[in-house]
Design a protein around this motif. Structure first.
Motif, short mmCIF file in Angstrom:
data_model
loop_
_atom_site.label_atom_id
_atom_site.label_comp_id
_atom_site.label_asym_id
_atom_site.label_seq_id
_atom_site.Cartn_x
_atom_site.Cartn_y
_atom_site.Cartn_z
N VAL A 1 -11.05 17.32 -1.81
CA VAL A 1 -10.66 16.34 -1.01
C VAL A 1 -10.50 16.92 0.48
N PRO A 2 -10.86 16.66 1.68
CA PRO A 2 -10.85 17.34 2.92
C PRO A 2 -9.45 16.86 3.59
N VAL A 3 -8.60 17.61 2.88
CA VAL A 3 -7.11 17.22 3.33
C VAL A 3 -6.99 18.15 4.50
N ASN A 4 -7.11 17.66 5.80
CA ASN A 4 -6.92 18.22 7.19
C ASN A 4 -5.77 17.66 8.00
N SER A 5 -4.55 17.69 7.37
CA SER A 5 -3.47 17.00 7.79
C SER A 5 -2.46 17.86 8.70
N LYS A 6 -1.74 17.15 9.70
CA LYS A 6 -0.87 17.89 10.17
C LYS A 6 0.22 18.06 9.38
N PRO A 7 1.24 18.89 9.62
CA PRO A 7 2.50 19.27 8.75
C PRO A 7 3.39 17.97 8.79
N ASN A 8 3.07 16.64 8.53
CA ASN A 8 3.98 15.56 8.48
C ASN A 8 3.76 14.59 7.08
N ARG A 9 3.62 15.47 6.29
CA ARG A 9 3.34 14.81 4.89
C ARG A 9 4.55 14.69 4.01
N GLU A 10 5.92 15.33 4.68
CA GLU A 10 6.91 14.90 3.81
C GLU A 10 7.40 13.54 3.45
N SER A 11 7.97 13.20 2.28
CA SER A 11 8.26 11.85 1.83
C SER A 11 9.73 11.52 2.81
N ARG A 12 9.79 10.61 3.41
CA ARG A 12 11.01 9.96 4.30
C ARG A 12 11.51 8.53 3.77
N SER A 13 12.70 8.48 4.17
CA SER A 13 13.23 7.01 3.86
C SER A 13 12.88 6.09 4.99
N VAL A 14 11.96 5.29 4.61
CA VAL A 14 11.42 4.33 5.53
C VAL A 14 11.43 2.83 5.05
N GLU A 15 11.51 2.10 5.87
CA GLU A 15 11.43 0.53 5.61
C GLU A 15 10.11 -0.22 6.07
N PRO A 16 8.86 0.20 5.65
CA PRO A 16 7.66 -0.50 6.23
C PRO A 16 7.47 -1.89 6.04
N GLU A 17 8.43 -2.55 5.21
CA GLU A 17 8.66 -3.96 5.30
C GLU A 17 9.30 -4.38 6.26
N SER A 18 9.97 -3.77 7.22
CA SER A 18 10.48 -4.31 8.56
C SER A 18 9.78 -4.41 9.68
N GLN A 19 8.43 -3.65 9.55
CA GLN A 19 7.48 -3.69 10.79
C GLN A 19 6.18 -3.36 10.07
N VAL A 20 5.12 -3.76 11.19
CA VAL A 20 3.79 -3.49 10.79
C VAL A 20 3.36 -2.11 10.76
N PRO A 21 2.95 -1.47 9.93
CA PRO A 21 2.48 -0.10 10.23
C PRO A 21 1.47 0.05 11.34
N TRP A 22 1.34 0.92 12.24
CA TRP A 22 0.52 0.94 13.31
C TRP A 22 -1.11 0.77 12.99
N HIS A 23 -1.33 1.65 11.78
CA HIS A 23 -2.90 1.45 11.38
C HIS A 23 -3.49 -0.14 11.10
N LEU A 24 -2.33 -0.85 10.54
CA LEU A 24 -2.86 -2.05 10.27
C LEU A 24 -2.95 -3.24 11.42
N ASP A 25 -1.82 -2.64 12.22
CA ASP A 25 -1.76 -3.50 13.62
C ASP A 25 -2.90 -3.18 14.51
N ARG A 26 -3.47 -2.24 14.34
CA ARG A 26 -4.59 -1.79 15.13
C ARG A 26 -6.03 -2.31 14.80
N ILE A 27 -6.15 -2.59 13.50
CA ILE A 27 -7.45 -2.89 13.03
C ILE A 27 -7.72 -4.46 12.93
#
Length: 338
Positions: A30-56
């Motif tokens: 897998v060409p994983v070329n990620s920034k160091p931001n892969r840590e899990s975090r407590s978020v509530e995606p249900e409360s807002q539209v993630p930017w990647h969906l909003d953009r497309i």
């Protein structure tokens, strides 16, 4: 006599080196070329539209905090080629399962992320598809060309048996292989859409992204710039003639562990376009994989992705949903809780 011995030793050494080289040529990852931001975090995606969906689902910036796609992906199966999926994650609602190629290994980070971006609730493009894990990767995210070929043939047989429209999300890269690309073409000829990740170097040099039969995906940032890992060190998304189109791939929100986290890379964009392909097949179930590819490219938003050279620069677009609206907000969360 000494000359003959030297020749024998030389031939033996060459055979040994050839044997050692074969596994290297056969490896895929897998060409994983990620920034160091892969840590899990407590978020509530249900409360807002993630930017990647909003953009497309819109042609121009700024974002409007809505996601209104052309469908949900009903009647379509997605096969995630990775190391596994966390089936009980709340993003999947019971729609994810083992596809039957190999048993689960106990690791599922990349597979869970990709499955959620393609088809998860709240963060996925097509949240009504069936999701199947095709476990081809070891937990170190490497595999062999031989294993992936076996898995492609396996899925081809399954899809032929079920008769359901199918999409393969194949975020892997390996050295250019005519043998591998031949099998990919055979899969596409059997009416299965294959979506790949363009990685962060010349995709034309690597299989399967250099196959003209796949949908090869590059990644973008929030301002529609080409995703770049680091201005200083380079890396990020590939560009050029072997990229079919682009999709968001920088700090996009995906399911991982028991929560959500931000991930980056062309493999993330690959999962997003896999979901978009399912939307096309839901609306046009008679489309061939080539027609799905042409549709996505044609419908993509032109001249918004800034690339260093003249190349395909269309950004994925799944809007104009003919009344189908998905508002990801607190009210949806409340409806699931009730």
């Amino acid at each position: 006599m000494n000359t003959k011995i030297l020749i024998i030793l030389l031939v033996a050494w060459m055979m040994t080196m050839a044997t050692k080289a074969t596994p290297l040529d056969d490896k895929m990852r897998v060409p994983v070329n990620s920034k160091p931001n892969r840590e899990s975090r407590s978020v509530e995606p249900e409360s807002q539209v993630p930017w990647h969906l909003d953009r497309i689902d819109q042609r121009k910036l700024p974002l409007d905090d809505k996601y209104e796609p052309s469908g949900r992906g009903s009647g379509v199966d997605i096969y995630i080629f990775a190391e596994g999926i966390q089936y009980d994650h709340r993003a999947f609602g019971g729609r994810a399962s083992n596809g039957g190629f190999k048993p689960d290994k106990g690791c599922s980070q990349i597979g869970t992320e990709l499955a959620s971006l393609a088809a998860g609730r709240f963060v996925g493009v097509a949240n009504k598809v069936r999701i199947y894990s095709i476990n081809v990767l070891a937990c170190n995210l490497y595999t062999s060309v031989t294993t992936v070929i076996q898995a492609l043939n396996f899925v081809m047989n399954i899809a032929s048996t079920t008769g359901r429209r199918s999409v393969i999300v194949l975020p892997l890269e390996g050295r250019n292989s005519k043998r591998f690309n031949y099998v990919v073409k055979k899969v596409v000829d059997n009416n299965i859409v294959v979506v790949t990740a363009a990685s962060y170097h010349d995709a034309c040099r690597y299989s399967p992204g250099n196959s003209p039969h796949v949908i090869n995906v590059g990644a973008t940032q929030r301002k529609d710039r080409l995703y770049q890992l680091s201005r200083r060190h380079g890396g990020g998304s590939n560009f050029g003639k072997c990229v079919s189109l682009y999709a968001p791939g920088d700090s996009v929100l995906a399911a991982r562990d028991d929560d959500y986290g931000a991930i980056s890379g062309t493999h993330a964009a690959c999962g997003i376009v896999g979901g978009a392909a399912a939307l096309v097949l839901e609306k046009f179930p008679h489309y061939s994989p080539a027609q799905v590819k042409r549709h996505l490219i044609k419908e993509g938003t032109a001249d918004v992705v800034r690339t260093p050279i003249a190349s395909a620069s269309r950004l994925l677009y799944v809007g104009n949903g003919e009344g189908t609206k998905v508002q990801m907000c607190i009210r949806i969360l409340a409806s699931y809780a009730s």
